[in-house]
Design a protein around this motif. Sequence first.
Motif, short mmCIF file in Angstrom:
data_model
loop_
_atom_site.label_atom_id
_atom_site.label_comp_id
_atom_site.label_asym_id
_atom_site.label_seq_id
_atom_site.Cartn_x
_atom_site.Cartn_y
_atom_site.Cartn_z
N GLY A 206 0.81 -1.21 0.00
CA GLY A 206 0.00 0.00 0.00
C GLY A 206 0.84 1.26 0.00
N SER A 207 0.39 2.26 -0.74
CA SER A 207 1.14 3.50 -0.89
C SER A 207 1.26 4.28 0.42
CB SER A 207 0.49 4.39 -1.95
OG SER A 207 0.49 3.75 -3.20
N LEU A 208 0.23 4.22 1.26
CA LEU A 208 0.26 4.96 2.52
C LEU A 208 1.35 4.43 3.43
CD1 LEU A 208 -0.82 7.06 4.47
CD2 LEU A 208 -2.62 5.44 5.14
N HIS A 209 1.39 3.12 3.64
CA HIS A 209 2.44 2.55 4.49
C HIS A 209 3.81 2.78 3.88
CE1 HIS A 209 5.28 -0.61 5.74
NE2 HIS A 209 4.83 -0.28 6.93
N LYS A 210 3.93 2.58 2.56
CA LYS A 210 5.22 2.78 1.89
C LYS A 210 5.73 4.21 2.10
CE LYS A 210 5.53 4.52 -1.96
NZ LYS A 210 5.38 4.98 -3.36
N THR A 211 4.85 5.18 1.93
CA THR A 211 5.23 6.59 2.08
C THR A 211 5.72 6.89 3.49
OG1 THR A 211 3.66 7.26 0.37
CG2 THR A 211 4.43 8.97 1.89
N LEU A 212 4.98 6.41 4.49
CA LEU A 212 5.38 6.65 5.87
C LEU A 212 6.67 5.92 6.22
CD1 LEU A 212 1.93 6.58 7.71
CD2 LEU A 212 3.35 8.57 7.21
N HIS A 213 6.79 4.70 5.76
CA HIS A 213 8.03 3.95 6.02
C HIS A 213 9.24 4.68 5.45
CE1 HIS A 213 10.60 0.38 6.63
NE2 HIS A 213 11.17 0.80 5.51
N ASN A 214 9.13 5.13 4.21
CA ASN A 214 10.26 5.80 3.56
C ASN A 214 10.54 7.17 4.18
OD1 ASN A 214 10.53 3.64 1.85
ND2 ASN A 214 9.51 4.60 0.12
N LEU A 215 9.54 7.76 4.82
CA LEU A 215 9.74 9.04 5.49
C LEU A 215 10.60 8.90 6.73
CD1 LEU A 215 8.94 12.08 5.69
CD2 LEU A 215 6.96 11.34 7.04
N PHE A 216 10.45 7.78 7.43
CA PHE A 216 11.13 7.61 8.72
C PHE A 216 12.31 6.64 8.69
CE2 PHE A 216 6.90 9.10 10.08
CZ PHE A 216 7.26 10.11 10.95
N HIS A 217 12.55 5.97 7.56
CA HIS A 217 13.60 4.96 7.54
C HIS A 217 14.54 5.14 6.36
CE1 HIS A 217 10.29 3.13 9.89
NE2 HIS A 217 11.27 2.61 10.59
N GLU A 218 15.78 4.72 6.56
CA GLU A 218 16.78 4.85 5.51
C GLU A 218 16.62 3.78 4.44
OE1 GLU A 218 20.67 4.98 7.12
OE2 GLU A 218 20.34 6.80 8.30
N ASN A 219 16.16 2.59 4.84
CA ASN A 219 15.97 1.54 3.83
C ASN A 219 14.66 1.78 3.06
OD1 ASN A 219 14.48 0.80 6.24
ND2 ASN A 219 14.12 -1.20 5.33
N LYS A 220 14.77 2.40 1.92
CA LYS A 220 13.61 2.78 1.12
C LYS A 220 13.02 1.54 0.44
CE LYS A 220 14.66 6.92 2.34
NZ LYS A 220 13.98 7.50 3.51
N VAL A 221 11.69 1.47 0.40
CA VAL A 221 11.02 0.31 -0.18
C VAL A 221 9.99 0.77 -1.21
CG1 VAL A 221 11.34 -1.04 1.93
CG2 VAL A 221 9.22 0.26 1.61
N ASP A 222 9.51 -0.18 -1.99
CA ASP A 222 8.46 0.10 -2.96
C ASP A 222 7.19 -0.62 -2.53
OD1 ASP A 222 9.85 -2.24 -3.26
OD2 ASP A 222 10.16 -2.08 -5.41
N ARG A 223 6.08 -0.25 -3.15
CA ARG A 223 4.82 -0.94 -2.85
C ARG A 223 4.84 -2.29 -3.54
NH1 ARG A 223 0.00 -2.66 -4.59
NH2 ARG A 223 0.59 -2.30 -6.75
N VAL A 224 4.62 -3.34 -2.76
CA VAL A 224 4.58 -4.70 -3.30
C VAL A 224 3.38 -5.42 -2.71
CG1 VAL A 224 5.84 -6.84 -3.67
CG2 VAL A 224 7.11 -4.71 -3.36
N SER A 225 2.46 -5.85 -3.57
CA SER A 225 1.27 -6.56 -3.13
C SER A 225 1.17 -7.91 -3.83
CB SER A 225 0.00 -5.75 -3.46
OG SER A 225 0.05 -4.48 -2.86
N PHE A 226 0.48 -8.85 -3.19
CA PHE A 226 0.24 -10.11 -3.89
C PHE A 226 -1.08 -10.00 -4.62
CE2 PHE A 226 -0.13 -14.39 -5.12
CZ PHE A 226 1.15 -14.93 -5.08
#
Length: 243
Positions: free
Chosen positions: A61-81
Amino acid sequence: MKESFKQLDSKVRSKEQLNRLLKINGNKKFTLTTFVNPFSYNVLCAEPSLIQAMDIILSDGSLHKTLHNLFHENKVDRVSFDFSSIASEVLAQAAERQAKVVLIGAKPGLVDIAKSNFEKMYPGLNVVYTHHGYFENEQHREQVINQADQCKPEIVIVGMGTPYQEHFLVEYSQKANNACQLFTCGGFIEQSSIKADYYHPLIKKLGLRWLQRAIMHSHVRNRLIRDYPIFVLKYCYTHVRRK
């Protein structure tokens, strides 16, 4: 709970890291992969043992991805099954190499409709065992695990919702004998029984998968109204304090 947040965040990875892990492990050991979104984040944090058991967690999900990347150095992409993300790759590759696939989840009857839809989309797909996601008792669960394991699958896809699907992955990895790749998939199996490619092409292009689900399903609307705002407030508060 703060430690659970930290533990979960540390396991959130990118698609590239997932591919690397699967390549390293192959079918030599069980690889447990699940996904986190604003609803399941707090559910998983309430069960630290489940987080610890997962090999990798992906941002669904884009919301979790955005918040995660805001607070963490290990940047991730949205990945869904689902077919907007890695489901198409997993199933296409499975069909290409004739890998044995197990599908477990959804309501009785729907998993077989989904199986039929997948086989039409991916000729040669070798689904060797299916079962719905409802069990009468622990003995029934063990029976399903044993039956699936006897088919010697290389990929097991489980859709029961969080935390039930994660519990099943852990139990499967503990009781089965044949190592395989284990994925949770949320509502993917049930969605695929409604329509092979559940999301409208324009919806996928605009990144509005949440809107289509909200229109079609009342429980998704309830999550958007109730759970998502709570997630944002709690996530931001916890991570700002941690900083």
